[in-house]
Motif scaffolding. Structure first.
Motif, short mmCIF file in Angstrom:
data_model
loop_
_atom_site.label_atom_id
_atom_site.label_comp_id
_atom_site.label_asym_id
_atom_site.label_seq_id
_atom_site.Cartn_x
_atom_site.Cartn_y
_atom_site.Cartn_z
N GLY A 150 -2.59 32.16 -6.97
CA GLY A 150 -3.27 31.68 -8.18
C GLY A 150 -4.42 32.58 -8.58
O GLY A 150 -4.74 33.54 -7.91
N THR A 151 -5.01 32.20 -9.74
CA THR A 151 -6.14 32.97 -10.26
C THR A 151 -7.19 32.01 -10.79
O THR A 151 -6.90 30.85 -11.10
N GLY A 152 -8.41 32.52 -10.88
CA GLY A 152 -9.48 31.72 -11.48
C GLY A 152 -9.77 30.47 -10.67
O GLY A 152 -9.86 30.47 -9.46
N ARG A 153 -9.88 29.29 -11.47
CA ARG A 153 -10.20 28.01 -10.83
C ARG A 153 -9.03 27.48 -10.02
O ARG A 153 -9.19 26.63 -9.16
N ARG A 154 -7.83 27.96 -10.29
CA ARG A 154 -6.65 27.46 -9.57
C ARG A 154 -6.31 28.32 -8.34
O ARG A 154 -5.25 28.15 -7.75
N LYS A 155 -7.22 29.19 -7.99
CA LYS A 155 -6.98 30.06 -6.84
C LYS A 155 -7.04 29.23 -5.55
O LYS A 155 -7.95 28.44 -5.36
N ARG A 156 -6.01 29.38 -4.72
CA ARG A 156 -5.95 28.65 -3.45
C ARG A 156 -5.79 29.66 -2.30
O ARG A 156 -5.04 30.61 -2.41
N THR A 157 -6.46 29.38 -1.22
CA THR A 157 -6.33 30.19 -0.01
C THR A 157 -5.75 29.32 1.09
O THR A 157 -6.27 28.25 1.37
N ARG A 158 -4.66 29.78 1.61
CA ARG A 158 -4.00 29.05 2.69
C ARG A 158 -4.25 29.82 3.99
O ARG A 158 -4.12 31.04 4.04
N THR A 159 -4.61 29.13 5.05
CA THR A 159 -4.92 29.74 6.35
C THR A 159 -4.03 29.13 7.41
O THR A 159 -3.86 27.92 7.45
N TRP A 160 -3.48 29.97 8.28
CA TRP A 160 -2.71 29.48 9.43
C TRP A 160 -2.92 30.44 10.61
O TRP A 160 -3.37 31.56 10.44
N TYR A 161 -2.63 29.96 11.79
CA TYR A 161 -2.86 30.72 13.02
C TYR A 161 -1.55 30.86 13.80
O TYR A 161 -0.73 29.96 13.79
N THR A 162 -1.41 32.02 14.46
CA THR A 162 -0.27 32.23 15.36
C THR A 162 -0.80 32.78 16.69
O THR A 162 -1.92 33.29 16.76
N ASP A 163 0.03 32.65 17.69
CA ASP A 163 -0.33 33.19 19.01
C ASP A 163 0.40 34.51 19.21
O ASP A 163 1.62 34.60 19.01
N ASP A 164 -0.35 35.53 19.57
CA ASP A 164 0.20 36.86 19.83
C ASP A 164 0.01 37.15 21.31
O ASP A 164 -1.12 37.13 21.81
N SER A 165 1.09 37.41 22.06
CA SER A 165 0.93 37.70 23.48
C SER A 165 0.94 39.21 23.71
O SER A 165 1.63 39.96 23.01
N TYR A 166 0.16 39.64 24.68
CA TYR A 166 0.06 41.05 25.02
C TYR A 166 -0.21 41.18 26.52
O TYR A 166 -0.56 40.20 27.17
N LYS A 167 -0.02 42.39 27.03
CA LYS A 167 -0.25 42.63 28.46
C LYS A 167 -1.60 43.33 28.64
O LYS A 167 -1.90 44.30 27.96
N ASP A 168 -2.38 42.82 29.57
CA ASP A 168 -3.67 43.41 29.92
C ASP A 168 -3.49 44.03 31.31
O ASP A 168 -3.32 43.31 32.29
N CYS A 169 -3.50 45.37 31.40
CA CYS A 169 -3.22 46.06 32.67
C CYS A 169 -4.46 46.77 33.19
O CYS A 169 -5.21 47.38 32.43
N LYS A 170 -4.64 46.71 34.51
CA LYS A 170 -5.75 47.39 35.18
C LYS A 170 -5.24 47.95 36.50
O LYS A 170 -4.31 47.40 37.08
N LYS A 171 -5.86 49.05 36.97
CA LYS A 171 -5.54 49.58 38.29
C LYS A 171 -6.48 48.91 39.28
O LYS A 171 -7.70 48.94 39.12
N VAL A 172 -5.88 48.32 40.32
CA VAL A 172 -6.67 47.65 41.35
C VAL A 172 -6.26 48.19 42.72
O VAL A 172 -5.14 48.67 42.90
N GLN A 173 -7.17 48.11 43.68
CA GLN A 173 -6.87 48.56 45.03
C GLN A 173 -6.07 47.50 45.76
O GLN A 173 -6.40 46.32 45.73
N GLN A 174 -4.99 47.96 46.40
CA GLN A 174 -4.17 47.06 47.21
C GLN A 174 -3.90 47.77 48.52
O GLN A 174 -2.96 48.52 48.65
#
Length: 147
Positions: A63-87
């Motif tokens: 929309g435009t002007g006074r009829r402008k609407r903003t729609r918001t939604w959320y999603t989950d994004d998975s990712y890998k967090d890698c670190k070097k550790v002593q074993q």
């Protein structure tokens, strides 16, 4: 500017070619100094990854002007967090002393006063020297003087 005898071709800072470093004399003795190693330990590092989830915000505007609407939604994004550790730890072989092959010459360069001079040589030169009898003529290019 030449620093050696006239016509010798020696120039300041010039590195002598291998033929200039060749020594000759009579074989006296040989010596093989073996390599010495020891066992050491160091940390064993491994890559450890965990799956994490990140919340991502999305918006869409219509929309435009006074009829402008903003729609918001959320999603989950998975990712890998890698670190070097002593074993634990790992063992490895560390060289404490490298192997050396040495040959001793008498009458170096035909000079009878230069006796018992040690040279460090490559293994094939050492092998050749061990096959010769003591007092036999021998010439080679040493790695360095002394042993």
């Amino acid at each position: 500017m030449p620093t050696g005898p006239a016509g010798s071709g020696v120039v300041d800072g010039a590195v002598p070619s291998p033929t200039d470093r060749t020594v000759s004399g009579l074989r006296d003795d040989t010596r093989h100094i073996t390599r010495r190693t020891t066992t050491g330990t160091r940390p064993r590092m491994v890559k450890r990854c965990t799956t994490r989830v990140r919340r991502v915000k999305h918006t869409s505007t219509s929309g435009t002007g006074r009829r402008k609407r903003t729609r918001t939604w959320y999603t989950d994004d998975s990712y890998k967090d890698c670190k070097k550790v002593q074993q634990g730890t790992m063992r490895y072989t560390r060289v404490v002393r490298r192997a050396r092959w040495c040959v001793e010459l008498d009458n170096v360069g035909g000079n009878s006063t230069e006796d018992d001079v040690w040279y460090e040589v490559e293994s094939d030169v050492y092998r050749k020297a061990t096959q010769l009898k003591e007092g036999a003529k021998l010439s080679f290019t040493p790695l360095r003087k002394g042993c």
